[in-house]
Design a protein around this motif. Structure first.
Motif, PDB file in Angstrom:
ATOM      1  N   MET A   1      -7.348   3.514  -3.919  1.00 44.29           N
ATOM      2  CA  MET A   1      -7.329   3.890  -2.502  1.00 44.29           C
ATOM      3  C   MET A   1      -6.176   3.147  -1.811  1.00 44.29           C
ATOM      4  SD  MET A   1     -10.565   3.587   0.145  1.00 44.29           S
ATOM      5  CE  MET A   1     -11.816   4.178  -0.959  1.00 44.29           C
ATOM      6  N   ASN A   2      -5.336   3.867  -1.085  1.00 40.54           N
ATOM      7  CA  ASN A   2      -4.232   3.143  -0.462  1.00 40.54           C
ATOM      8  C   ASN A   2      -4.687   2.443   0.827  1.00 40.54           C
ATOM      9  OD1 ASN A   2      -3.853   4.846   1.795  1.00 40.54           O
ATOM     10  ND2 ASN A   2      -2.588   6.247   0.590  1.00 40.54           N
ATOM     11  N   THR A   3      -3.802   1.594   1.344  1.00 42.61           N
ATOM     12  CA  THR A   3      -4.203   0.729   2.456  1.00 42.61           C
ATOM     13  C   THR A   3      -4.576   1.547   3.695  1.00 42.61           C
ATOM     14  OG1 THR A   3      -2.691  -0.905   1.547  1.00 42.61           O
ATOM     15  CG2 THR A   3      -3.495  -1.317   3.752  1.00 42.61           C
ATOM     16  N   ASN A   4      -3.826   2.589   3.962  1.00 37.91           N
ATOM     17  CA  ASN A   4      -4.158   3.420   5.125  1.00 37.91           C
ATOM     18  C   ASN A   4      -5.537   4.060   4.979  1.00 37.91           C
ATOM     19  OD1 ASN A   4      -1.857   2.908   6.588  1.00 37.91           O
ATOM     20  ND2 ASN A   4      -0.723   4.636   5.732  1.00 37.91           N
ATOM     21  N   GLU A   5      -5.863   4.479   3.755  1.00 31.92           N
ATOM     22  CA  GLU A   5      -7.193   5.086   3.540  1.00 31.92           C
ATOM     23  C   GLU A   5      -8.298   4.062   3.735  1.00 31.92           C
ATOM     24  OE1 GLU A   5      -5.811   8.498   0.304  1.00 31.92           O
ATOM     25  OE2 GLU A   5      -6.580   6.572  -0.397  1.00 31.92           O
ATOM     26  N   ILE A   6      -8.071   2.844   3.272  1.00 30.93           N
ATOM     27  CA  ILE A   6      -9.099   1.802   3.436  1.00 30.93           C
ATOM     28  C   ILE A   6      -9.355   1.556   4.925  1.00 30.93           C
ATOM     29  CG2 ILE A   6      -9.617  -0.654   3.071  1.00 30.93           C
ATOM     30  CD1 ILE A   6      -7.916  -0.420   0.474  1.00 30.93           C
ATOM     31  N   ARG A   7      -8.261   1.451   5.696  1.00 31.93           N
ATOM     32  CA  ARG A   7      -8.401   1.211   7.141  1.00 31.93           C
ATOM     33  C   ARG A   7      -9.202   2.342   7.790  1.00 31.93           C
ATOM     34  NH1 ARG A   7      -3.612   1.862   8.397  1.00 31.93           N
ATOM     35  NH2 ARG A   7      -2.647  -0.196   8.318  1.00 31.93           N
ATOM     36  N   THR A   8      -8.826   3.576   7.447  1.00 30.54           N
ATOM     37  CA  THR A   8      -9.503   4.731   8.054  1.00 30.54           C
ATOM     38  C   THR A   8     -10.964   4.808   7.630  1.00 30.54           C
ATOM     39  OG1 THR A   8      -7.417   5.909   8.057  1.00 30.54           O
ATOM     40  CG2 THR A   8      -9.373   7.256   8.277  1.00 30.54           C
ATOM     41  N   ARG A   9     -11.226   4.569   6.340  1.00 27.14           N
ATOM     42  CA  ARG A   9     -12.609   4.651   5.857  1.00 27.14           C
ATOM     43  C   ARG A   9     -13.495   3.624   6.561  1.00 27.14           C
ATOM     44  NH1 ARG A   9     -12.916   7.179   0.482  1.00 27.14           N
ATOM     45  NH2 ARG A   9     -14.850   6.130  -0.005  1.00 27.14           N
ATOM     46  N   TYR A  10     -12.950   2.425   6.742  1.00 26.97           N
ATOM     47  CA  TYR A  10     -13.712   1.363   7.402  1.00 26.97           C
ATOM     48  C   TYR A  10     -14.068   1.788   8.835  1.00 26.97           C
ATOM     49  CZ  TYR A  10     -14.950  -3.312   9.089  1.00 26.97           C
ATOM     50  OH  TYR A  10     -15.620  -4.392   9.625  1.00 26.97           O
ATOM     51  N   LEU A  11     -13.041   2.217   9.582  1.00 27.11           N
ATOM     52  CA  LEU A  11     -13.269   2.544  10.994  1.00 27.11           C
ATOM     53  C   LEU A  11     -14.231   3.729  11.125  1.00 27.11           C
ATOM     54  CD1 LEU A  11      -9.571   2.059  12.202  1.00 27.11           C
ATOM     55  CD2 LEU A  11     -11.501   0.519  12.655  1.00 27.11           C
ATOM     56  N   LYS A  12     -14.089   4.702  10.242  1.00 26.82           N
ATOM     57  CA  LYS A  12     -14.982   5.875  10.288  1.00 26.82           C
ATOM     58  C   LYS A  12     -16.415   5.491   9.934  1.00 26.82           C
ATOM     59  CE  LYS A  12     -12.204   9.935   9.937  1.00 26.82           C
ATOM     60  NZ  LYS A  12     -11.348  10.702   9.047  1.00 26.82           N
ATOM     61  N   MET A 218     -12.637  -8.402   8.091  1.00 27.53           N
ATOM     62  CA  MET A 218     -12.262  -8.142   6.696  1.00 27.53           C
ATOM     63  C   MET A 218     -10.735  -8.114   6.626  1.00 27.53           C
ATOM     64  SD  MET A 218     -12.630  -4.621   4.542  1.00 27.53           S
ATOM     65  CE  MET A 218     -14.312  -4.705   3.980  1.00 27.53           C
ATOM     66  N   GLY A 219     -10.177  -8.889   5.718  1.00 31.09           N
ATOM     67  CA  GLY A 219      -8.721  -8.893   5.560  1.00 31.09           C
ATOM     68  C   GLY A 219      -8.288  -7.600   4.887  1.00 31.09           C
ATOM     69  N   LEU A 220      -7.542  -6.774   5.623  1.00 34.09           N
ATOM     70  CA  LEU A 220      -7.168  -5.454   5.077  1.00 34.09           C
ATOM     71  C   LEU A 220      -6.324  -5.590   3.810  1.00 34.09           C
ATOM     72  CD1 LEU A 220      -6.914  -2.337   5.277  1.00 34.09           C
ATOM     73  CD2 LEU A 220      -4.933  -2.695   6.755  1.00 34.09           C
ATOM     74  N   GLU A 221      -5.359  -6.501   3.818  1.00 35.57           N
ATOM     75  CA  GLU A 221      -4.464  -6.614   2.651  1.00 35.57           C
ATOM     76  C   GLU A 221      -5.234  -7.149   1.437  1.00 35.57           C
ATOM     77  OE1 GLU A 221      -3.999  -7.782   5.643  1.00 35.57           O
ATOM     78  OE2 GLU A 221      -2.119  -6.982   6.468  1.00 35.57           O
ATOM     79  N   ARG A 222      -6.186  -8.048   1.672  1.00 33.98           N
ATOM     80  CA  ARG A 222      -7.004  -8.557   0.543  1.00 33.98           C
ATOM     81  C   ARG A 222      -7.876  -7.454  -0.029  1.00 33.98           C
ATOM     82  NH1 ARG A 222      -9.139 -14.583   2.281  1.00 33.98           N
ATOM     83  NH2 ARG A 222      -7.062 -15.452   2.576  1.00 33.98           N
ATOM     84  N   MET A 223      -8.476  -6.675   0.869  1.00 33.38           N
ATOM     85  CA  MET A 223      -9.338  -5.586   0.408  1.00 33.38           C
ATOM     86  C   MET A 223      -8.519  -4.587  -0.400  1.00 33.38           C
ATOM     87  SD  MET A 223     -12.476  -5.043   0.719  1.00 33.38           S
ATOM     88  CE  MET A 223     -12.888  -4.085  -0.685  1.00 33.38           C
ATOM     89  N   ALA A 224      -7.293  -4.339   0.057  1.00 32.29           N
ATOM     90  CA  ALA A 224      -6.429  -3.391  -0.661  1.00 32.29           C
ATOM     91  C   ALA A 224      -6.108  -3.933  -2.055  1.00 32.29           C
ATOM     92  CB  ALA A 224      -5.154  -3.135   0.136  1.00 32.29           C
ATOM     93  N   ALA A 225      -5.873  -5.252  -2.166  1.00 34.15           N
ATOM     94  CA  ALA A 225      -5.573  -5.837  -3.482  1.00 34.15           C
ATOM     95  C   ALA A 225      -6.770  -5.650  -4.417  1.00 34.15           C
ATOM     96  CB  ALA A 225      -5.201  -7.310  -3.337  1.00 34.15           C
ATOM     97  N   VAL A 226      -7.968  -5.831  -3.882  1.00 32.11           N
ATOM     98  CA  VAL A 226      -9.178  -5.643  -4.701  1.00 32.11           C
ATOM     99  C   VAL A 226      -9.290  -4.176  -5.131  1.00 32.11           C
ATOM    100  CG1 VAL A 226     -11.715  -5.584  -4.584  1.00 32.11           C
ATOM    101  CG2 VAL A 226     -10.459  -7.584  -3.717  1.00 32.11           C
ATOM    102  N   ILE A 236       0.295  -4.741  -3.227  1.00 25.82           N
ATOM    103  CA  ILE A 236      -0.349  -3.514  -2.737  1.00 25.82           C
ATOM    104  C   ILE A 236       0.711  -2.518  -2.254  1.00 25.82           C
ATOM    105  CG2 ILE A 236      -2.459  -4.736  -2.135  1.00 25.82           C
ATOM    106  CD1 ILE A 236      -1.644  -4.584   0.814  1.00 25.82           C
ATOM    107  N   ASP A 237       0.278  -1.272  -2.071  1.00 27.52           N
ATOM    108  CA  ASP A 237       1.201  -0.199  -1.684  1.00 27.52           C
ATOM    109  C   ASP A 237       1.995  -0.517  -0.418  1.00 27.52           C
ATOM    110  OD1 ASP A 237      -1.347  -0.025  -0.353  1.00 27.52           O
ATOM    111  OD2 ASP A 237      -0.790   1.948   0.392  1.00 27.52           O
ATOM    112  N   LEU A 238       1.318  -1.194   0.530  1.00 25.23           N
ATOM    113  CA  LEU A 238       1.945  -1.447   1.828  1.00 25.23           C
ATOM    114  C   LEU A 238       3.186  -2.339   1.723  1.00 25.23           C
ATOM    115  CD1 LEU A 238      -0.229  -1.884   4.844  1.00 25.23           C
ATOM    116  CD2 LEU A 238       1.240  -3.814   4.411  1.00 25.23           C
TER     117      LEU A 238
END
Ligand code: SER
Length: 323
Positions: A1-12, A218-226, A236-238
Motif C-alpha cells: 500500500m503506498n503512503t497516500n493510500e495509507i493516509r486516505t484509508r486511515y482518515l476514511k 500514528m507516524g505515517l512514514e513509519r506505518m508506510a515502512a511497515v 518508502i515510496d514517498l
C-alpha cells in the motif's frame, strides 16, 4: 500500500466512525506561545480538550509536524525525522480508552492486515484500565504488554514531574516487531494512544479535565515502512523521488555504492523536505526563532551534501522533488 493510500484509508476509517475530517494545521501554530512549531496532531485542538469549543466531539487529521530535538539522529536511525506526518483521531469528551484501543486494533489487524503476533503494546504502569482492555478484550498475550513509567507512557513525556502545563494524560503505545536481528531497532513505535484526562498546573498538580479525551498519533512514514516491508522510512515510496534527485546531483551514484554514506543521503532528504514544508508555511530562514531552525536545517543539509561530493547550490532542485 503506498503512503497516500495509507493516509486516505486511515482518515476514511475514522470518518466512517463519526469523525470530522479536518485539514492539517500550519507548522506555525497560531495563538500558542508555548510552541515554536506544530509537533503533534493535538496541538490545534487544545481548546477542544479544555472543553472550550464544543461544536464537534470527534476529529481526524493528517498533521504536518516538525520536531528538531534529535537532529543528530536523523538519517542514522531507521525511523527518525525532523518533518513527518502524523495521522490522528481525537475525541473531545466523547469516546475514551475502550473505543480508542478497539478501533486502533481493528484498523491495524483488520484493514491493514498486520499480523497481530508482530504487535507489542506498552501501557502506563498505573493504568490498570488500559492494561485490562488490551489483555482481556483484545486478547494480546500478557508477555507482549509492557508496563512503563511516565517517561515512556505519559504525554507529554514526564509531564507530571516536568510539565508543560496543560492537557496531558497516560498513554499506550503500539509497536511493530521487526525481528530480533534488528537489535535496538527491533520494536518500532507506530501509534501512540493518549488518554488526555488531566490539566497540569504549576507545581505538577494534575487536575481532571472537564471531559475525558482521546488524542492518538500514528507516524505515517513509519506505518508506510511497515506496510511496504522495508527496513527504513527512507525506503518508502514517498522518499524515492527525493533520494533519486539527490543521487543524480551526486554524480549518479547508486545506493549500493554509497555504503554508510546512505546516512548523509537520508539526512539531506529529511532536512530539505522539512525546510520546504516550513517555507511553504511562511517561515523564512533567518538568525533567530523559527527562521534560525530552518537555517540550521539548510546548513546541515549542505554539510551532508558535501559528504556526497555535491558542490554549490543544490537544495532548490531537491525541493522540487519534495514539491
Ligand atoms: N500527542 C501524541 C504524540 O504526539 C499522540 O498524538 O505522540
Amino acid at each position: 500500500m503506498n503512503t497516500n493510500e495509507i493516509r486516505t484509508r486511515y482518515l476514511k476509517f475514522f470518518e466512517a466512525k463519526g469523525h470530522r475530517r479536518l485539514p492539517s494545521d500550519s507548522l506555525v501554530p497560531e495563538n500558542d506561545p508555548t510552541l515554536l512549531f506544530t509537533g503533534a496532531g493535538m496541538n490545534q485542538f487544545k481548546a477542544q480538550f479544555m472543553g472550550e469549543i464544543t461544536d464537534y466531539t470527534r476529529a481526524t487529521t493528517s498533521q504536518k509536524c516538525l520536531r528538531t530535538g534529535d537532529l543528530e539522529n536523523v538519517g542514522k536511525t531507521s525511523s527518525h525525522h525532523s518533518f513527518f506526518e502524523m495521522l490522528g483521531n481525537f475525541s473531545f469528551g466523547d469516546y475514551f480508552k475502550e473505543e480508542a484501543i478497539r478501533w486502533a486494533w481493528e484498523l491495524l489487524v483488520g484493514d491493514f492486515r498486520i499480523d497481530p503476533a508482530l504487535l507489542w503494546i506498552s501501557v502506563y504502569e498505573q493504568d490498570e484500565e488500559a492494561y485490562r482492555i488490551w489483555k482481556e478484550q483484545i486478547k494480546v498475550p500478557q508477555d507482549r504488554i509492557l508496563k512503563l513509567g511516565p517517561k515512556e507512557n505519559f504525554w507529554p513525556a514526564d509531564a507530571p514531574d516536568k510539565g508543560p502545563n496543560g492537557p496531558c494524560g497516560p498513554c499506550s503505545e503500539i509497536f511493530f516487531d521487526r525481528g530480533e536481528a534488528k537489535g535496538e531497532e527491533r520494536l518500532v513505535e507506530i501509534w501512540n494512544l493518549v488518554f488526555t484526562q488531566f490539566d497540569r498546573k504549576d507545581g505538577g498538580a494534575l487536575d481532571p479535565l472537564p471531559n475525558k479525551n482521546i488524542d492518538t498519533g500514528m507516524g505515517l512514514e513509519r506505518m508506510a515502512a511497515v506496510m511496504q516491508g522495508v527496513d527504513t522510512n527512507f525506503e518508502i515510496d514517498l522518499f524515492a523521488p527525493i533520494r533519486q534527485r539527490i543521487l543524480k546531483l551526486a554524480g549518479g551514484a547508486g545506493l549500493r555504492e554509497l555504503g554508510p554514506k546512505v546516512r548523509d543521503l537520508n539526512a539531506i532528504a529529511d532536512h530539505v523536505r522539512a525546510a520546504a514544508f516550513c517555507i511553504s508555511d511562511g517561515v523564512i530562514p533567518g538568525n533567530e526563532g523559527r527562521g534560525y531552525v530552518i537555517r540550521k536545517l539548510i546548513r546541515k543539509a549542505a554539510w551532508h551534501a558535501r559528504m556526497l561530493g555535491v558542490e554549490g547550490l543544490f537544495q532548490s532542485e531537491v525541493a522540487a522533488a519534495v514539491v
